[in-house]
Design an enzyme around this catalytic site. Structure first.
Site, PDB file in Angstrom:
ATOM      1  CG  HIS A   1      -0.583  -0.129   2.676  1.00  0.00           C
ATOM      2  ND1 HIS A   1      -0.142   0.950   3.193  1.00  0.00           N
ATOM      3  CD2 HIS A   1      -0.496  -1.129   3.223  1.00  0.00           C
ATOM      4  CE1 HIS A   1       0.103   0.610   4.381  1.00  0.00           C
ATOM      5  NE2 HIS A   1       0.081  -0.279   4.624  1.00  0.00           N
TER       6      HIS A   1
ATOM      7  CD  GLU B   1      -3.486  -1.766   5.241  1.00  0.00           C
ATOM      8  OE1 GLU B   1      -3.798  -2.797   6.055  1.00  0.00           O
ATOM      9  OE2 GLU B   1      -2.861  -0.793   5.951  1.00  0.00           O
ATOM     10  CD  GLU B   2      -1.413   1.288   7.568  1.00  0.00           C
ATOM     11  OE1 GLU B   2      -2.265   0.903   8.461  1.00  0.00           O
ATOM     12  OE2 GLU B   2      -0.377   1.215   7.427  1.00  0.00           O
TER      13      GLU B   2
ATOM     14  CG  ASP C   1       0.817  -3.915   4.651  1.00  0.00           C
ATOM     15  OD1 ASP C   1       1.805  -3.437   5.095  1.00  0.00           O
ATOM     16  OD2 ASP C   1      -0.193  -4.064   4.903  1.00  0.00           O
TER      17      ASP C   1
ATOM     18  CG  HIS D   1       0.490   1.779  12.825  1.00  0.00           C
ATOM     19  ND1 HIS D   1      -0.497   1.122  13.012  1.00  0.00           N
ATOM     20  CD2 HIS D   1       0.917   1.246  11.495  1.00  0.00           C
ATOM     21  CE1 HIS D   1      -1.048   0.352  12.157  1.00  0.00           C
ATOM     22  NE2 HIS D   1      -0.219   0.445  11.066  1.00  0.00           N
TER      23      HIS D   1
HETATM   24 ZN   LIG Z   1       0.485  -1.737   6.333  1.00  0.00          ZN
END
Ligand SMILES: [Zn+2]
Length: 457
Positions: free
Chosen positions: A271, A317-318, A345, A415
């Site tokens: 992504h 995607e997130e 991913d 993240h």
């Molecule tokens: Zn990811």
């Protein structure tokens, strides 16, 4: 029973060795050429460094994401890839805004925090409330009578991402059910240097919405100990997050068109979007750049498979998954022509192989392709694998694969503001390029498409 299973095992072995040799033998020279070419430079790492440092975080709804997409499309054209295009997708535009968390009692101090993606804001003056710490959802249930009007803090140690992430995912829902006014979660990570980790969260339309944020492992543990010592813990949480109207984005697409069966497709990628913190190098700039670079290597070698190989950088995607869903919708008529979908991913650290979801006979074939990756240590093909972006087409029957890597350090940075290029090693990234390129090329070039499982009845 025992005799029967011996006999069928022998049959399976015979079938394997009959079909195994041709695949491995036929493609050994190509695989070696691909591996050598992929390991001969650091183009992938350098491009990822350029992308992440020029555009920064690539969050859905931001101009930075769209500029990074423009840059990638231009570079793909320079590479001589075919059918380079952005396929339109509407994406959510959540904006974090300013936010903070302060411990007021027993000792005033700032708590590093990140609001969870999708959270609502607090009222403008913030929420000031006592904190109740719980270790699990069942612990929350046992303390339910004392949770009303409080901020619930989930101090749950990391076991696996899949298990621990549920507190981030539905912590706000469960806390609201017992009358809490906000939810804090211990960041989902096995290792911390007092860095908060954001991520997605959910609300339930039947339950009141309350703000939710992550604090650091260190501070969650500290507050837990304060509670255990019988101290009153009071926190002020301020968040101004909101949704703007949906925004235009694109899935990034480029191809090497197949020489004999151009309408049959092997699709692979990662992504292009990231969270709004850090620079999205691991998650998932690395995944999309590795697939792109795999296509560049094949192109440079002049290897033209029978089927089309398509790289996709899925958007959003997130915090929405709209790219994967949009890809399915845009290509619905051709879903049955998708021979295989591969996603990276999980970071582009030292590659180990792939997890595969599909029929037993297809599994035997991809395992044989895996033997050609043993020289670089990435030939382990295991059962079960896929990814969030290829999930929508896998649900329609497309065999799926996820690149597996040494994930030891992935969730340390996941993240966070620390998701930057220095966490990735050029050689390991090149090994991922080689691994993805060999698998995609051979599956795209096999005489027959990977056999699908019989449809469920
Ligand atoms: Zn990811």
């Amino acid at each position: 029973m025992r005799l029967l299973s011996c006999a069928s095992a022998a049959l399976a072995l015979a079938a394997t060795s009959l079909s195994a040799q041709p695949v491995a033998d036929r493609y050994r020279a190509d695989a070696n050429r691909i591996i050598d070419a992929a390991l001969s430079d650091s183009v992938a790492w350098n491009r990822l460094a350029e992308m992440t440092e020029t555009y920064g975080a690539r969050f859905s709804g931001t101009a930075a994401l769209e500029r990074a997409i423009d840059w990638m499309l231009a570079k793909m054209k320079e590479d001589g890839l075919q059918n380079v295009r952005g396929e339109p997708v509407m994406v959510p535009a959540w904006v974090r805004g300013s936010e903070s968390a302060q411990l007021l009692l027993p000792r005033p101090t700032n708590l590093p925090m990140l609001g969870l993606g999708g959270s609502i804001a607090t009222p403008p003056g913030g929420i000031t409330a006592d904190v109740i710490v719980v270790s699990s959802f069942s612990d929350l249930t046992s303390k339910a009578a004392r949770a009303a009007g409080k901020i619930v803090l989930y101090d749950v140690p990391f076991t696996s991402y899949g298990e621990t992430v549920q507190y981030r995912g539905r912590g706000a829902i469960e806390a609201a059910k017992v009358g809490a006014v906000a939810a804090l979660v211990r960041s989902v990570t096995p290792y911390s240097m007092r860095t908060p980790h954001t991520g997605g969260m959910a609300y339930d339309s039947t339950v009141r919405r309350i703000p939710a944020a992550a604090i650091t492992v260190e501070d969650a543990q500290m507050i837990h100990r304060m509670q255990d010592r019988g101290e009153r813990v009071r926190v002020k949480l301020m968040m101004s997050a909101k949704y703007n109207p949906d925004s235009r984005s694109r899935n990034v697409v480029a191809e090497i068109v197949g020489s004999e069966k151009p309408d049959e497709i092997v699709v692979f990628g990662g992504h292009i979007d990231s969270w709004d913190v850090g620079r999205g190098a691991m998650d998932d700039g690395g995944g999309v750049v590795v697939a792109w670079d795999a296509l560049r290597v094949l192109q440079r070698l002049g290897l033209k498979p029978k089927r089309t190989i398509r790289v996709v950088g899925w958007t959003n995607e997130e915090n929405g998954g709209r790219g994967g869903q949009g890809y399915r919708d845009a290509h619905r008529a051709a879903v049955d022509k998708h021979v295989l979908a591969i996603e990276s991913d999980g970071g582009v650290f030292k590659p180990l192989g792939f997890g595969f979801t599909g029929s037993d006979s297809a599994f035997e074939i991809v395992k044989q392709i895996g033997t050609l990756l043993e020289r670089i240590g990435s030939g382990a093909i295991t059962r079960g694998g896929g990814g969030a972006d290829i999930g929508p087409i896998m649900a329609l029957g497309v065999p799926g694969m996820g690149l597996t890597v040494d994930g030891t350090r992935y969730f340390w940075y996941h993240h966070t503001d620390a998701d930057t290029i220095d966490k990735l090693d050029p050689r390991e990234m090149a090994l991922c390029v080689a691994t993805m390129a060999v698998m995609a090329f051979i599956v795209a070039d096999l005489p027959d498409p990977l056999p699908r499982a019989a449809p469920a009845r």
